[in-house]
Design an enzyme around this catalytic site. Structure first.
Site, mmCIF file in Angstrom:
data_model
loop_
_atom_site.group_PDB
_atom_site.id
_atom_site.type_symbol
_atom_site.label_atom_id
_atom_site.label_comp_id
_atom_site.label_asym_id
_atom_site.label_seq_id
_atom_site.Cartn_x
_atom_site.Cartn_y
_atom_site.Cartn_z
ATOM 1 N N ASP A 1 -35.056 2.763 103.798
ATOM 2 C CA ASP A 1 -35.853 3.562 102.972
ATOM 3 C C ASP A 1 -36.732 4.788 103.160
ATOM 4 O O ASP A 1 -37.110 5.868 102.691
ATOM 5 C CB ASP A 1 -36.264 2.852 101.633
ATOM 6 N N ARG B 1 -29.240 1.396 92.714
ATOM 7 C CA ARG B 1 -28.789 2.602 92.004
ATOM 8 C C ARG B 1 -27.616 3.124 92.565
ATOM 9 O O ARG B 1 -27.545 3.407 94.077
ATOM 10 C CB ARG B 1 -29.782 3.607 92.039
ATOM 11 N N SER C 1 -32.434 -1.766 102.095
ATOM 12 C CA SER C 1 -33.784 -2.203 102.441
ATOM 13 C C SER C 1 -33.863 -3.643 102.869
ATOM 14 O O SER C 1 -34.649 -4.227 102.108
ATOM 15 C CB SER C 1 -34.480 -1.506 101.292
#
Length: 489
Positions: free
Chosen positions: A229, A107, A176
C-alpha cells in the site's frame, strides 16, 4: 469458637474500611498541582526531541537504509525491492483494475485512463466484507470468494468497458500483508496478520493463488503487479505530480517507500532497469535505535504487545498506539494524585480504551471551558465533573505524545530526503514532493501541522521551500491500477 472467627472477620473488614477512608481522605485533601506538573515535566523531558537529536535519529535511519540496501538481513529496515522500476508519466491510457486487500474488507476498482489530456477519466469501486469464517478457513475458499467478487464486478460493466478481442484485462493487486516479493507480479506470504490465519497459504505465491481462483471463475484477467500500500501511495502521488519521490503511510500503522537509484542497491544483482530507478519499500516501522525517546510507558506497551521488541518506531508514531500511550501516562499520574477524583477511574485501567481519534478530539478542543474534553472523558473513560485545570492537563498530555510522534515522523522523512540527496539546494531548485496517506495525517491536524513545521526546521527555510508535503488520498487503490498501467504489455 465460631463467634470468635466471625468477630475476627468483622474486625478485619472494619479495619480495611477505616484504612480505605483514611486513603480517600488523604487523596481528597486536594490536588497538589505543583507536584503533578513536576511529574509531568519529568515525563516530558524523556519525550523531548530537540532538533539536533532529530538529526542524529535521521542519520541513524539513513545508515540503516544503506545497510538494508546492501544485503537482506543487513538491517532492521528490510528495504524491500518492489520491482516497480517504471513510474507513471501521465500518458497511460486504457482500462485497468485494482484489488486492494488490506484487512477484513477488500475493494475492487476499475480505472479508465485517458492519457495526458484525459487523466483519470472514470473511477469506480465496490467494497466487500470478508466473512469471518473465510479468514480462518482454506486458501481455496478465501481466494474463490475474492475472485467471485471480481468476476461479479466485471460482469456488471456496460459496453463502454468492452475489452478488445485477444486482450486480457490487467489487474494491480495491493496485498497489505508481509510478503517476500519475487518479481513485480509474484510474492510469497510470510505470515498473516489482522485476524487472518490460514496456514496453508503461508509460503505460497499469493498471485498464483488469486490467478487459479480467477481461472476457476472463468475470469480472463492477468495480475500485472503485486504491490504494497505504501508503494501504491507513492505511485498514485506520482501520477498527480511528477516530482513525488516518496510515499508515506501515517495511519493505524506506518511505513514509507521511496524512489532509489538502481545503482545504489548493492543487493540488486540483475541487470539494471532501463529507467535506472527502483521503488524501495522500507518497512520503516521496524527501525530501532538507542536515540529514540522510549519511556517506561512505551516499554510496558511493547512488552505486552503481540510483537515485543519489533516495530518500535511504529509504536512511537502510529495511530494504533498514541491514544494508548496517553492512557498509560494518565493512569500513572492518577495513581499518584487525585486528578480524576478520590479513586482511579476503573475504565482508565482498560488497555486501548482511549483510541487516537478520541485523543485527537481532546487535543483539538478550542472551546473556552474545554467542554469537548469533558465530554470525551465522560463518554470514553467514565470520568465525571472534571475541573478546567484537569482538562487542560489532559490536553497537555495529548500534546506531548502527539508532538513526539510528529517530530519522529518528520525525522524519518528527512532521512529519506537526505538519502536521495535532496537535502541541499540544487541549481535548478528542483521540487521534492512527499505523498502522505493515512487517517492520522489526514484527520489529526495538530499532528500533521507539527510534522510539517519540524521538517522545515530540519531542512532549513531555503531547502524547505523546495520540499512539498501532499495528502495522497486512496493511493493504495488507484496506485495499484497505475502500476499495472505503467507495466502493461
Amino acid at each position: 469458637m465460631e463467634k470468635r472467627v466471625v468477630y475476627t472477620a468483622a474486625t478485619i473488614a472494619a479495619v480495611a474500611c477505616v484504612v480505605a477512608v483514611i486513603v480517600i481522605r488523604k487523596r481528597s485533601k486536594g490536588i497538589k498541582w505543583g507536584k503533578v506538573k513536576e511529574m509531568f515535566k519529568e515525563i516530558e523531558s524523556k519525550c523531548a526531541l530537540p532538533i539536533e537529536r532529530l538529526k542524529q535519529i535521521a542519520s541513524a535511519m539513513e545508515t540503516e537504509m544503506h545497510a538494508g540496501l546492501a544485503s537482506d538481513g543487513g538491517s532492521k529496515l528490510k528495504m524491500l525491492l518492489s520491482y516497480v522500476d517504471r513510474l507513471p508519466t501521465g500518458g497511460e491510457e486504457g482500462l485497468f483494475y485494482a484489488l486492494d486487500l488490506g484487512g477484513t474488507n477488500f475493494r475492487v476498482l476499475r480505472v479508465q485512463l485517458g492519457g495526458k489530456e484525459g487523466g483519470v477519466v472514470r473511477q469506480e469501486y465496490q467494497e466487500v466484507s470478508i466473512p469471518p469464517h473465510l479468514m480462518v478457513g482454506s486458501s481455496h475458499d478465501l481466494f474463490d470468494f475474492i475472485a467471485e467478487a471480481l468476476s461479479s464486478f466485471v460482469a456488471s460493466e456496460g459496453e463502454e468497458y468492452k475489452v478488445p478481442e485477444g486482450k486480457q484485462r490487467e489487474l494491480g493487486f495491493t496485498f497489505s500483508f508481509p510478503v517476500k516479493q519475487l518479481s513485480l507480479s509474484s510474492g510469497t506470504l510470510i505470515k498473516w496478520t489482522k485476524g487472518f490465519c490460514i496456514e496453508e497459504t503461508v509460503g505460497e505465491d499469493v498471485v498464483a493463488e488469486l490467478t487459479k481462483a480467477m481461472e476457476r471463475q472463468g475470469l480472463d484477467m492477468k495480475v500485472t503487479a503485486l504491490v504494497n500500500d505504501t508503494v501504491g501511495t507513492l505511485v498514485g502521488g506520482r501520477y498527480e505530480d511528477g516530482d513525488v519521490m516518496a510515499g508515506v503511510i501515517l495511519g493505524t500503522g506506518s511505513n514509507a517507500a521511496y524512489v532509489e537509484r538502481a545503482s545504489s542497491i548493492p543487493k540488486w544483482h540483475d541487470e539494471l532497469p532501463k529507467s535506472g530507478e527502483m521503488v524501495i519499500n522500507m518497512e520503516w516501522g521496524n527501525f530501532k535505535s538507542p536515540l529514540l525517546p522510549v519511556t517506561e510507558f512505551d516499554e510496558a506497551l511493547d512488552f505486552e504487545s503481540l510483537n515485543p521488541g519489533e516495530q518500535i518506531y511504529e509504536k512511537l508514531i502510529s495511530g494504533m498506539y498514541l491514544g494508548e500511550v496517553v492512557r498509560r501516562v494518565l493512569l500513572k499520574i492518577s495513581e499518584e494524585f487525585p486528578i480524576f477524583g478520590d479513586i482511579v477511574p476503573p475504565k482508565l485501567e482498560s488497555p486501548f480504551i482511549l483510541r487516537t481519534p478520541q485523543m485527537s478530539g481532546i487535543h483539538h478542543d478550542s472551546s473556552p471551558d474545554l467542554k469537548v474534553v469533558a465530554k470525551k472523558l465522560k463518554e470514553t473513560l467514565g470520568i465525571h465533573n472534571t475541573s478546567i485545570k484537569t482538562r487542560k492537563f489532559v490536553v497537555d498530555v495529548c500534546d506531548m505524545v502527539a508532538k513526539r510522534a510528529a517530530r519522529l515522523a518528520a525525522a524519518g522523512i528527512y532521512a529519506i530526503i537526505k538519502k536521495i540527496g535532496r537535502d541541499t539546494l540544487s541549481d535548478d531548485k528542483q521540487r521534492t514532493v512527499i505523498a502522505i496517506d493515512g487517517g492520522l495525517f489526514e484527520h489529526y491536524t495538530a499532528f500533521s501541522d507539527c510534522l510539517e513545521r519540524t521538517l522545515r526546521e530540519l531542512l532549513g527555510e531555503e531547502v524547505a521551500n523546495s520540499v512539498v508535503i501532499k495528502h495522497a488520498n486512496d493511493g493504495s487503490g488507484i496506485g495499484a491500477a497505475l502500476i499495472a498501467a505503467s507495466h502493461s504489455n
